[in-house]
Enzyme design. Structure first.
Site, PDB file in Angstrom:
ATOM      1  CG  ASP A   1      32.923  50.550 -44.973  1.00  0.00           C
ATOM      2  OD1 ASP A   1      32.966  49.639 -44.401  1.00  0.00           O
ATOM      3  OD2 ASP A   1      32.145  50.819 -45.695  1.00  0.00           O
TER       4      ASP A   1
ATOM      5  CD  GLU B   1      28.123  51.325 -45.363  1.00  0.00           C
ATOM      6  OE1 GLU B   1      28.740  51.497 -46.651  1.00  0.00           O
ATOM      7  OE2 GLU B   1      27.884  50.357 -44.907  1.00  0.00           O
ATOM      8  CD  GLU B   2      27.166  47.240 -44.211  1.00  0.00           C
ATOM      9  OE1 GLU B   2      26.563  46.897 -45.333  1.00  0.00           O
ATOM     10  OE2 GLU B   2      28.165  46.753 -43.877  1.00  0.00           O
TER      11      GLU B   2
ATOM     12  CG  HIS C   1      29.668  51.179 -41.520  1.00  0.00           C
ATOM     13  ND1 HIS C   1      29.161  49.876 -41.228  1.00  0.00           N
ATOM     14  CD2 HIS C   1      30.331  51.043 -42.638  1.00  0.00           C
ATOM     15  CE1 HIS C   1      29.497  49.157 -42.171  1.00  0.00           C
ATOM     16  NE2 HIS C   1      30.271  49.539 -42.916  1.00  0.00           N
TER      17      HIS C   1
ATOM     18  CG  HIS D   1      27.920  42.671 -47.198  1.00  0.00           C
ATOM     19  ND1 HIS D   1      27.351  43.328 -48.367  1.00  0.00           N
ATOM     20  CD2 HIS D   1      28.511  43.634 -46.376  1.00  0.00           C
ATOM     21  CE1 HIS D   1      27.383  44.512 -48.064  1.00  0.00           C
ATOM     22  NE2 HIS D   1      28.157  44.815 -47.048  1.00  0.00           N
TER      23      HIS D   1
END
Length: 459
Positions: free
Chosen positions: A355, A327-328, A281, A426
């Site tokens: 991923d 995607e997030e 992504h 993240h």
């Protein structure tokens, strides 16, 4: 009992043919490894994506810059065709205010706590929120203390479980507090929530990530807190019964906007209507450069195509590289790709995603029939020289999971060593410098090897 015995010469000829086939595959995988490990462009591509573009949250200016980068990188890799697939994406912005401070009658000074808003969270009132804090260790603990929640900020101090050897299992265990914690607390009158970061890193970086609201309850602000400050806050709550917290965030949603999946193809020579998808992504969170999550997966996928092209490997099936949008905090790109594939009646043989970071590859997670899994596992001896041994788990990435759901497509995901992934996941520490060139390239080769075998022999 009657038995039909095959001539020994016939059995011998089959064994010889199988051995020759194995040797041919071994030679081809060695060529792929040599090409990727000596001429890869993945690391250079990643540097451009991270250092010149940076964080690429859906709807941001950097998202569009990344899409154009993807088009150029895939063209340079030698794709037959490159195109954009339009989809609407959410446009959440963090804003310029993220602050949580301890308010105490004591005269000691405690610096503002290291926090970051969770993706898709609402912001606080412009004046912020000042309220007592209630610490809970789990949802069960929340239920036990539900009569104490009203008018307070709930602090979910749920620890990332260190006993899981594969750290994605710890993430799966803790994820629900980030995803659903705000609404579960708002049900009982909480004004905001603070969530312990999903990590066991030895630092104080807060880890963002998407959360979701249950529309049956009020929407309250949600932030993640760094691990050192989570421990500090927990200690302070026990020691300072009259303490309050001040919380102020300014995040909000803007109207949905247009984004794109970036798609490239090498057309199949024998079965062009059978498609093998490989991708990662393109979006990332805004607090970092998105190097491991998921710049690594994008450049590895591009490298698969480049290596095939460089070695003159014309796949039997159409190889399609997809750099997925959003995607997030919405998975809109994956949904669009799967919906378009279903509407077009496409035949997808297999879909592979990266991923899980650009760390040393250990194998693949696979979701497919037992017969298909047995076929892949029959190739393990070809992968073992490259450190690939773990094919045991069911799984596949979030983006290719949409294709599996829509069409039943067999899917897989590169499975790197996971021990360091949630140190940076993240968080602001997910930067280019955190990626090792050699590990990144080994992952790209691993993906190319699996796709080569599936393309050659099918499933």
């Amino acid at each position: 009992m009657l038995r039909c015995l095959l001539p020994i010469s016939f059995v011998f000829s089959i064994s010889v043919a199988t051995a020759q086939q194995h040797d041919q595959d071994s030679v081809q995988l060695r060529k792929l490894a040599d090409e990727v490990l000596t001429h890869s462009t993945a690391y250079a591509n990643l540097k451009i994506l991270t250092k010149e573009i940076g964080g690429r949250l859906a709807g941001s200016p950097e998202m569009y810059k990344a899409e154009q980068w993807g088009v150029k990188a895939l063209q340079a890799a030698g794709a037959d065709t490159v195109y954009l697939q339009e989809c609407m994406v959410p446009h959440w912005v963090r804003g310029d205010k993220e602050e949580v401070r301890i308010i105490s009658k004591r005269r000691d000074f405690v610096p503002p706590l290291q926090v970051t808003a969770l993706g898709n969270s609402v912001g606080s009132d412009p004046a912020g929120i000042t309220a007592p804090v209630l610490e809970v260790s789990s949802f069960d603990d929340l239920e036990a203390k539900k009569d104490e929640v009203k008018g307070k900020i709930v602090f979910y101090n749920y620890h990332f479980n260190p006993r899981f050897i594969k750290t994605f299992h710890a993430y799966g265990d803790a994820f629900m507090y980030r995803a659903d914690g705000a609404s579960r607390a708002a049900k009982y009158g909480a004004l905001a929530v603070i969530v312990r970061s999903m990590s066991h890193a030895a630092d104080n970086f807060p880890h963002t990530g998407a959360m979701r609201y249950n529309d049956s309850f009020p929407k309250v602000p949600a932030v993640a807190i760094g691990l050192e400050d989570a421990d500090l806050l927990s200690d302070r709550i026990r020691d300072d019964k009259d303490m309050k917290l001040y919380l102020h965030t300014s995040c909000r949603f803007l109207p949905d906007t247009i984004g794109h999946n970036v798609i490239a193809e090498l057309r199949g020579s024998e079965h062009p209507d059978e498609i093998i998808t490989v991708g990662g992504h393109l979006d990332s969170w805004d607090v970092n450069e998105g190097a491991h999550d998921d710049g690594a997966g994008c450049v590895q996928s591009i490298e698969v195509l480049r290596a095939f092209k460089a070695l003159g490997i014309r796949p039997k099936r159409t190889l399609r590289v997809v750099l997925f949008a959003n995607e997030e905090n919405g998975t809109r790109g994956a949904k669009k790709y799967a919906d378009a594939a279903r509407a077009a009646g496409e035949h997808h043989l297999f879909a592979l995603e990266s991923d899980a970071g650009g760390f040393t590859p250990r194998g693949f997670t696979l979701t497919m029939s037992p017969a298909q899994r047995a076929k892949v596992e029959s190739w393990k001896n070809l992968f073992l020289p490259y450190g690939l041994y773990d094919f045991s788990e069911v799984g596949g990435g979030v983006d290719v999971g949409m294709l599996n759901e829509a069409l039943g497509t067999p899917m897989g995901e590169l499975s790197p060593d996971s021990q360091r992934y949630f140190d940076v996941h993240h968080a602001a520490s997910d930067v280019f410098e955190a990626v090792n060139k050699r590990e990144l390239e080994l992952g790209a080769f691993s993906m190319a090897a699996l796709i080569y075998m599936i393309d050659r022999y099918g499933l």
